[in-house]
Design a protein around this motif. Structure first.
Motif, short mmCIF file in Angstrom:
data_model
loop_
_atom_site.label_atom_id
_atom_site.label_comp_id
_atom_site.label_asym_id
_atom_site.label_seq_id
_atom_site.Cartn_x
_atom_site.Cartn_y
_atom_site.Cartn_z
N ALA A 1 0.70 -1.22 -0.04
CA ALA A 1 -0.06 0.07 -0.07
C ALA A 1 0.85 1.38 0.02
O ALA A 1 0.38 2.12 -0.38
N LYS A 2 2.13 1.24 0.69
CA LYS A 2 3.01 2.37 0.74
C LYS A 2 3.66 2.83 -0.53
O LYS A 2 3.92 3.87 -0.89
N VAL A 3 3.83 1.77 -1.60
CA VAL A 3 4.54 1.86 -2.70
C VAL A 3 3.72 1.61 -3.73
O VAL A 3 4.33 1.96 -4.89
N LEU A 4 2.54 1.51 -3.58
CA LEU A 4 1.57 1.01 -4.78
C LEU A 4 1.32 2.37 -5.87
O LEU A 4 1.76 2.04 -7.08
N ASP A 5 1.01 3.56 -5.44
CA ASP A 5 1.19 4.61 -6.08
C ASP A 5 2.11 5.08 -7.21
O ASP A 5 2.09 4.92 -8.61
N PRO A 6 3.27 5.17 -6.62
CA PRO A 6 4.55 5.03 -7.59
C PRO A 6 4.71 4.20 -8.44
O PRO A 6 5.36 4.20 -9.69
N CYS A 7 4.45 2.91 -7.98
CA CYS A 7 4.71 1.73 -8.77
C CYS A 7 3.79 1.90 -10.03
O CYS A 7 3.91 1.21 -11.18
N LEU A 8 2.25 2.04 -9.87
CA LEU A 8 1.33 2.10 -10.87
C LEU A 8 1.61 3.12 -11.99
O LEU A 8 1.51 2.86 -13.16
N GLU A 9 2.53 4.13 -11.66
CA GLU A 9 2.85 4.81 -12.73
C GLU A 9 3.80 4.41 -13.58
O GLU A 9 3.99 5.19 -14.75
N ARG A 10 4.51 3.41 -13.30
CA ARG A 10 5.39 2.87 -14.39
C ARG A 10 4.59 1.93 -15.14
O ARG A 10 5.43 1.33 -16.42
N TYR A 11 3.37 1.63 -15.18
CA TYR A 11 2.49 0.61 -15.73
C TYR A 11 1.39 1.13 -16.48
O TYR A 11 0.39 0.60 -16.33
N PRO A 12 1.56 2.21 -17.06
CA PRO A 12 0.31 2.78 -17.68
C PRO A 12 -0.30 2.00 -18.98
O PRO A 12 -1.32 2.05 -19.36
N HIS A 13 0.63 0.85 -19.60
CA HIS A 13 0.45 0.25 -20.76
C HIS A 13 -0.04 -1.32 -20.43
O HIS A 13 -0.48 -1.76 -21.16
N VAL A 14 -0.39 -1.30 -18.95
CA VAL A 14 -0.81 -2.81 -18.66
C VAL A 14 -2.39 -2.81 -18.80
O VAL A 14 -3.02 -1.67 -18.63
N TYR A 15 -2.84 -4.11 -19.31
CA TYR A 15 -4.30 -4.04 -19.54
C TYR A 15 -5.07 -3.90 -18.02
O TYR A 15 -6.06 -3.31 -17.98
N GLY A 16 -4.82 -5.02 -17.14
CA GLY A 16 -5.77 -5.00 -16.24
C GLY A 16 -5.32 -4.66 -14.79
O GLY A 16 -4.12 -4.44 -14.57
N SER A 17 -6.07 -4.83 -13.83
CA SER A 17 -5.81 -4.24 -12.35
C SER A 17 -4.93 -5.41 -11.81
O SER A 17 -3.92 -5.23 -11.06
N ASP A 18 -5.24 -6.75 -12.06
CA ASP A 18 -4.50 -7.81 -11.44
C ASP A 18 -2.93 -7.79 -11.99
O ASP A 18 -1.90 -8.11 -11.41
N SER A 19 -2.83 -7.41 -13.23
CA SER A 19 -1.51 -7.17 -13.85
C SER A 19 -0.71 -6.09 -13.11
O SER A 19 0.52 -6.37 -13.11
N ARG A 20 -1.39 -5.08 -12.66
CA ARG A 20 -0.82 -4.05 -11.99
C ARG A 20 -0.15 -4.52 -10.70
O ARG A 20 0.70 -4.22 -10.40
#
Length: 468
Positions: A226-245
């Protein structure tokens, strides 16, 4: 002036140089202890800064539903219809968690009972700052991925696991708790399953927990994620689904998937009879895609079939779909029992490995026909198939449980006249620390119209086969 004397014993004097060094050493040591207590954090305090303070490192009690927090992904378009699925398995007196929507729906007269029979509703946070560049997916995948950090932020007490799924994921709560109880919740765990469809695993990953099947994350891992999720999500705009993120961010933390075959993504279409009847020797935890598959019992709607199924799951949850095979030499029959769901009668002596393979009653999810499963052909001629009996009723008879299966339809005109099968068993309590072992089955009596069998533990060296 005489040198100072340190009295170690009444008859020994320490030279002055040694005494001075000793005094200076003591002073330095005292200063070190004082600074250490101020500058160096306590190890336990450091651990508890990323772990629930009320959760022991070694499980002192068995994990139960009270230790699990659910995050259910939904939308304002699907929730009104799919909430009836959730209502069947949700237990408001013992469960905690939230259903995440884009916005709070408008109340209607039919919603008056929802607050006491369904999870509370939560509005997902704003995700407009995140990029989404996948050309075929939905931007809501970012919102659903952030459900992990938003569920942790609910700040529930006495939490050991966070479990995530969709509004069309059907959970079997007792089996979920039983499955998670075998793991040390004080350690990092990411528990789930991949897809039944080879192509889906090939595209996403064989090591990703598919979100529709549901997956579990232990408390300490979820809090770090939870602490690192948001900055990590920014690196995966090209990914299809939530589970992939979620998978990508957990992979960056160095965590790999712990596979549990009781979770079922159900990336198939049509009749899933073959998959359910061939369930592995593990507790049934979930299945998914309720709107893409046919009702699991004939002549019922999907909701009616699920309600019927829960009659068996409530009485003996760990035995549901557990498969036992009886051999009746007198009638030359192989009897395959998938408890609480179906019994199949097969003419002749069929070796156990051949019985256990899943019949391919279902269709592929996509264009390619490959399934990531061990399947056998489902004969197009109904007279060549096993005679199928579906679960009808179940009741407790003292220490035994009696389940009844009835034939719903005729396969062909020349089949057996048996129309009812009764199966006796004791309530199952699986030892999850041992390698799973199938139970044995005996035909107690058989006649022209019925068969009665009993499921029991196998002997230490007992083999399951047709006895001469």
């Amino acid at each position: 002036m005489k040198d100072p004397i340190v009295h170690l014993t009444p008859h020994y004097q320490v030279p002055s140089g040694i005494a001075k060094c000793f005094a200076v050493s003591c002073l330095i040591f005292l200063v070190y202890l004082l600074l250490s207590s101020v500058l160096v954090p306590n190890v336990n305090q450091l651990y508890h800064s990323i772990s629930p303070q009320n959760v022991p490192l070694s499980p002192a009690s068995t994990t139960s539903l009270e230790h699990i927090v659910f995050g259910i992904a939904s939308s304002n378009k699907t929730w009104f219809r799919r909430k009836e699925y959730v209502r069947l398995w949700w237990r408001p007196e013992t469960m905690k968690g939230c259903v995440f929507l884009e916005e709070m729906p408008q109340n209607s007269p039919s919603d008056t009972n929802d607050s006491v029979s369904l999870p509370p509703l939560c509005v997902s946070g704003d995700t407009s700052r995140f990029q989404y560049t996948d050309k075929i997916g939905l931007r809501s995948a970012i919102r659903v991925a952030r459900m992990v950090s938003e569920t942790v932020a609910l700040n529930h007490n006495n939490v050991r696991w966070f479990v995530f799924g969709d509004d069309d994921t059907f959970f079997f709560p007792d089996n979920l708790a039983k499955t998670l109880a075998k793991y040390d919740h004080g350690l990092w765990y990411y528990v789930g399953t991949n897809s039944e469809n080879f192509q889906a695993n090939e595209i996403f990953s064989f090591e990703m927990a598919f979100g529709g099947a549901g997956f579990a994350i232990s408390y300490p891992l979820a809090e770090v994620l939870a602490k690192v999720l948001d900055p990590c999500l920014e690196r995966y705009p090209h990914v299809y689904g939530s589970d992939s993120r979620i998978y990508a961010c957990l992979t960056e933390l160095g965590v790999t998937l712990t596979h549990e075959p009781g979770f079922h993504q159900m990336d198939v279409r049509g009749n899933i009879f073959g998959l359910l009847a061939a369930h592995p020797t593990r507790p049934l935890v979930t299945f998914h895609h309720l709107d893409a598959i046919e009702p699991i019992f004939p002549n019922m709607t999907t909701l009616e079939a699920l309600k019927h199924f829960t009659k068996a799951t409530k009485l003996d949850p760990q035995r549901i779909l557990q498969r036992a095979v009886c051999y009746d030499q007198r009638l030359s029959l192989t009897v395959s029992v998938s408890w609480g769901y179906t019994v199949q009668l097969i003419k002749g002596n069929v070796p156990l490995p051949d019985v256990l393979r899943a019949q391919q009653t279902f269709r592929s999810w996509g264009m390619r026909p490959e399934a990531n499963l061990d399947t056998q052909r489902y004969d197009s001629d109904p007279c060549r198939r096993p005679v199928v009996f579906f679960f009808d009723n179940v009741f407790s008879n003292g220490d035994e449980i009696v389940s009844i299966y009835k034939r719903r339809e005729n396969n062909c005109t020349n089949e057996t006249k048996i129309d009812e099968i009764r199966v006796y068993s004791e309530k199952l309590d699986l030892d999850m620390k041992q390698a799973p072992r199938r139970q044995c089955c005996d035909v107690l009596r058989s006649s022209a119209n019925s068969v009665t069998g009993r499921i029991r533990e196998c002997g230490p060296a007992e083999l399951i086969h047709m006895h001469p």
